[in-house]
Design a protein around this motif. Structure first.
Motif, mmCIF file in Angstrom:
data_model
loop_
_atom_site.group_PDB
_atom_site.id
_atom_site.type_symbol
_atom_site.label_atom_id
_atom_site.label_comp_id
_atom_site.label_asym_id
_atom_site.label_seq_id
_atom_site.Cartn_x
_atom_site.Cartn_y
_atom_site.Cartn_z
ATOM 1 N N ILE A 1 19.154 5.482 20.713
ATOM 2 C CA ILE A 1 19.352 6.751 21.707
ATOM 3 C C ILE A 1 20.934 6.580 21.992
ATOM 4 N N HIS A 2 21.535 7.715 21.650
ATOM 5 C CA HIS A 2 22.962 7.885 21.853
ATOM 6 C C HIS A 2 23.312 8.685 22.909
ATOM 7 N N THR A 3 24.227 8.062 23.968
ATOM 8 C CA THR A 3 24.647 9.272 25.028
ATOM 9 C C THR A 3 26.094 9.628 24.733
ATOM 10 N N GLN A 4 26.420 10.790 24.592
ATOM 11 C CA GLN A 4 27.824 11.268 24.605
ATOM 12 C C GLN A 4 28.254 12.011 25.622
ATOM 13 N N SER A 5 29.549 11.793 26.302
ATOM 14 C CA SER A 5 29.979 12.052 27.627
ATOM 15 C C SER A 5 31.118 13.157 27.029
ATOM 16 N N THR A 6 31.234 14.235 27.908
ATOM 17 C CA THR A 6 32.286 15.231 27.435
ATOM 18 C C THR A 6 32.837 15.720 28.927
ATOM 19 N N GLU A 7 34.223 15.691 29.180
ATOM 20 C CA GLU A 7 34.842 16.294 30.122
ATOM 21 C C GLU A 7 35.037 17.567 30.133
ATOM 22 N N LEU A 8 34.550 18.437 31.173
ATOM 23 C CA LEU A 8 34.642 20.147 31.046
ATOM 24 C C LEU A 8 34.952 20.576 32.411
ATOM 25 N N GLY B 1 36.762 19.511 34.808
ATOM 26 C CA GLY B 1 36.821 18.501 35.772
ATOM 27 C C GLY B 1 35.360 17.917 36.087
ATOM 28 N N ARG B 2 34.615 18.301 34.983
ATOM 29 C CA ARG B 2 33.016 17.774 35.225
ATOM 30 C C ARG B 2 32.883 16.718 33.965
ATOM 31 N N THR B 3 31.859 16.032 34.257
ATOM 32 C CA THR B 3 31.275 15.150 33.058
ATOM 33 C C THR B 3 29.977 15.638 32.743
ATOM 34 N N LEU B 4 29.915 16.025 31.553
ATOM 35 C CA LEU B 4 28.499 16.487 30.874
ATOM 36 C C LEU B 4 28.263 15.285 29.968
ATOM 37 N N THR B 5 26.886 14.995 30.008
ATOM 38 C CA THR B 5 26.057 14.026 29.331
ATOM 39 C C THR B 5 25.263 14.663 28.485
ATOM 40 N N ALA B 6 25.189 14.045 27.305
ATOM 41 C CA ALA B 6 24.158 14.560 26.239
ATOM 42 C C ALA B 6 23.522 13.216 25.544
ATOM 43 N N LYS B 7 22.358 13.234 25.482
ATOM 44 C CA LYS B 7 21.485 12.165 24.422
ATOM 45 C C LYS B 7 21.008 12.756 23.238
ATOM 46 N N SER B 8 21.103 11.745 22.418
ATOM 47 C CA SER B 8 20.339 12.422 21.086
ATOM 48 C C SER B 8 19.613 10.990 20.591
ATOM 49 N N ALA B 9 18.391 11.194 19.979
ATOM 50 C CA ALA B 9 17.679 10.218 19.304
ATOM 51 C C ALA B 9 17.780 10.067 17.848
ATOM 52 N N THR B 10 17.963 8.892 17.350
ATOM 53 C CA THR B 10 17.893 8.686 15.683
ATOM 54 C C THR B 10 16.844 7.765 15.361
ATOM 55 N N LEU B 11 16.031 8.100 14.284
ATOM 56 C CA LEU B 11 15.035 7.118 13.630
ATOM 57 C C LEU B 11 15.063 7.114 12.358
ATOM 58 N N SER B 12 15.176 5.882 11.729
ATOM 59 C CA SER B 12 15.527 5.842 10.392
ATOM 60 C C SER B 12 14.562 4.792 9.733
ATOM 61 N N ILE B 13 13.768 4.980 8.784
ATOM 62 C CA ILE B 13 12.568 4.203 8.415
ATOM 63 C C ILE B 13 12.770 4.159 6.862
ATOM 64 N N SER B 14 12.540 2.677 6.316
ATOM 65 C CA SER B 14 12.183 2.583 4.948
ATOM 66 C C SER B 14 11.085 2.113 4.719
ATOM 67 N N TYR B 15 10.352 2.541 3.583
ATOM 68 C CA TYR B 15 8.977 2.079 3.368
ATOM 69 C C TYR B 15 8.646 1.772 1.780
ATOM 70 N N ARG B 16 7.668 0.996 1.690
ATOM 71 C CA ARG B 16 7.156 0.874 0.002
ATOM 72 C C ARG B 16 5.636 0.800 0.420
ATOM 73 N N ILE B 17 5.363 1.199 -0.814
ATOM 74 C CA ILE B 17 3.871 0.948 -1.058
ATOM 75 C C ILE B 17 3.425 0.072 -2.365
ATOM 76 N N ILE B 18 2.969 -1.052 -2.081
ATOM 77 C CA ILE B 18 2.738 -1.949 -2.848
ATOM 78 C C ILE B 18 1.341 -2.238 -3.325
ATOM 79 N N ASP B 19 1.377 -2.486 -4.625
ATOM 80 C CA ASP B 19 0.008 -2.869 -5.259
ATOM 81 C C ASP B 19 -0.486 -4.277 -4.898
ATOM 82 N N ALA B 20 -1.360 -4.425 -3.914
ATOM 83 C CA ALA B 20 -1.774 -5.668 -3.232
ATOM 84 C C ALA B 20 -2.192 -6.728 -4.268
ATOM 85 N N PRO B 21 -3.010 -6.753 -5.488
ATOM 86 C CA PRO B 21 -3.144 -7.669 -6.463
ATOM 87 C C PRO B 21 -2.116 -8.349 -7.101
#
Length: 408
Positions: A220-227, A229-249
């Motif tokens: 989860i990333h947090t980014q702050s911006t000054e606007l 005279g006020r500080t605005l905060t925004a969050k964003s979530a990132t998910l990255s997955i690598s996967y395989r299907i393997i022949d068990a035998p």
């Protein structure tokens, strides 16, 4: 009054009989012929019956304890003619609690003090569900780079397993609750359990394919911006997955890909569910794409339901064409897919879904009896993307099982 009571009793009996019949349907009877040897007719017969149990149910049930039970029962009747001694047969059925239903001796012979006995025995066997004949898959825990990603991995694996199970195209095997399963199997093998129930032992299934992978990023990333005279905060979530299907035998990698998504806010759980939905759809589409199973006017019945299909989703309607074969490997690459229309899901049940035809360039009802129609979810690119959401979708891959590869 008596007739009303009789009718009522008949109804009650019927209600009792039906569940009992259904409960009994999981046990079937199998007749086999085996041989055994021993220093007496009883010992040789016990050996033959133990072999019959092993042949039908596996060595786990044909234990030393069972062999001892058989030997003791048969030696008690050592002076009888085993081929005709119904009392002995009944004693065996009782002593084994129904595992050995019946038997008859086909032949017996003695040579140098060693008896050889051939028997025909009827053995109780647990009848596995027809679903067990499907392609078997197991989703194993995904690896993580940090302990903080463990919860995300667990939610993703749970969601992916549920999605693949609801597709009803695979026999999904559980590995997460192995301890609980072993405990229940321990109850079945304990004293007091009928051996007919013990026929359920020795039926554990092995998987064809393992789905494994790594949670490459769950942050989860947090980014702050000054606007002004006020500080605005925004969050964003990132998910990255690598996967395989393997022949068990063999350990051969049959498919490998990755998925990356981001979303405004800190909803990692929502991203995990989105990833599971996208990856499960990719797997199902590769192995067993959804087919049109029935046509009624402009209503199509699809051969998949459950959580993986939702009302309002739009699918491309495709007509299956000729098979495509790789010139080098001679392996199937699938079949031509000719887009002929667009449909929208209007109703979803546990096993099927109903869709209405939005547009079509062919007469579906006319072609359906002799042609195969499949559907694929309309790509995200063809629809307006929700604000703050982006994702990378896996590329098409070849089917995992040769039988399916020949078709798709």
């Amino acid at each position: 009054m008596k007739s009303k009571v009789l009718v009522a009793l008949t109804g009650i009996i019927a209600m009792l009989v039906v569940p009992l019949a259904l409960a009994a349907s999981s046990i079937e009877r199998v007749t086999v012929q085996t041989e055994g040897a021993g220093n007496s007719v009883g010992t040789a017969t016990a050996s033959a019956l133990s072999s019959a149990v092993a042949q039908v149910n596996g060595a786990e049930l044909a234990s030393t304890t069972l062999s001892t039970e058989l030997t003791q029962t048969l030696d008690t009747n050592a002076g009888s003619d085993f081929a005709a001694a119904s009392a002995t047969v009944e004693a065996i059925a009782q002593r084994t609690k129904g595992l050995v239903q019946s038997y008859r001796i086909l032949s017996k012979a003695e040579n140098a003090g060693v008896w050889t006995v051939a028997v025909e025995a009827t053995i109780s066997k647990y009848a596995r569900s027809e679903q067990a004949d499907r392609l078997r898959m197991t989703v194993l825990p995904f690896r993580t780079h940090s302990a903080s990603q463990g919860a995300t991995s667990g939610r993703f694996v749970t969601s992916l397993t549920a999605q693949l199970t609801s597709s009803r195209k695979f026999a999904m095997l559980d590995r997460a609750f192995e301890g609980e399963r072993q405990s229940e199997m321990g109850v079945l093998s304990s004293e007091g359990t009928s051996m007919e129930e013990m026929a359920k032992l020795g039926n554990r299934l092995g998987t064809d394919y393992m789905i494994v992978g790594v949670i490459d990023d769950a942050s989860i990333h947090t980014q702050s911006t000054e606007l002004a005279g006020r500080t605005l905060t925004a969050k964003s979530a990132t998910l990255s997955i690598s996967y395989r299907i393997i022949d068990a035998p063999t350990g051969q990698i049959k498919m490998a890909d990755s998925w990356t998504g981001s979303m405004a806010g800190d909803a990692i759980d929502s991203l995990a569910a989105k990833a599971a939905d996208a990856i499960s759809r990719q797997i199902v589409d590769s192995i067993a794409p959804i087919k049109v199973e029935s046509v009624l006017g402009d209503q199509l019945y699809l051969g998949q339901g459950g959580a993986s299909i939702k009302v309002g989703q739009k699918y491309r309607l495709l007509l299956a064409g000729e098979a495509i074969v790789d010139s080098y490997t001679k392996e199937s690459l699938g079949r031509q897919e000719i887009e002929v229309g667009l449909i929208e899901v209007v109703d979803v049940q546990s096993k099927i879904a109903k869709a209405k035809v939005l547009k079509s360039s062919v007469n579906i009802a006319e072609k359906f009896p002799t042609s195969t129609f499949i559907v694929r979810l309309q790509s995200e690119a063809a629809k307006p993307a929700p604000a703050g959401v982006s994702s990378k979708k896996a590329a098409p891959v070849t089917a995992l099982k040769q039988k399916v590869e020949n078709d798709w």
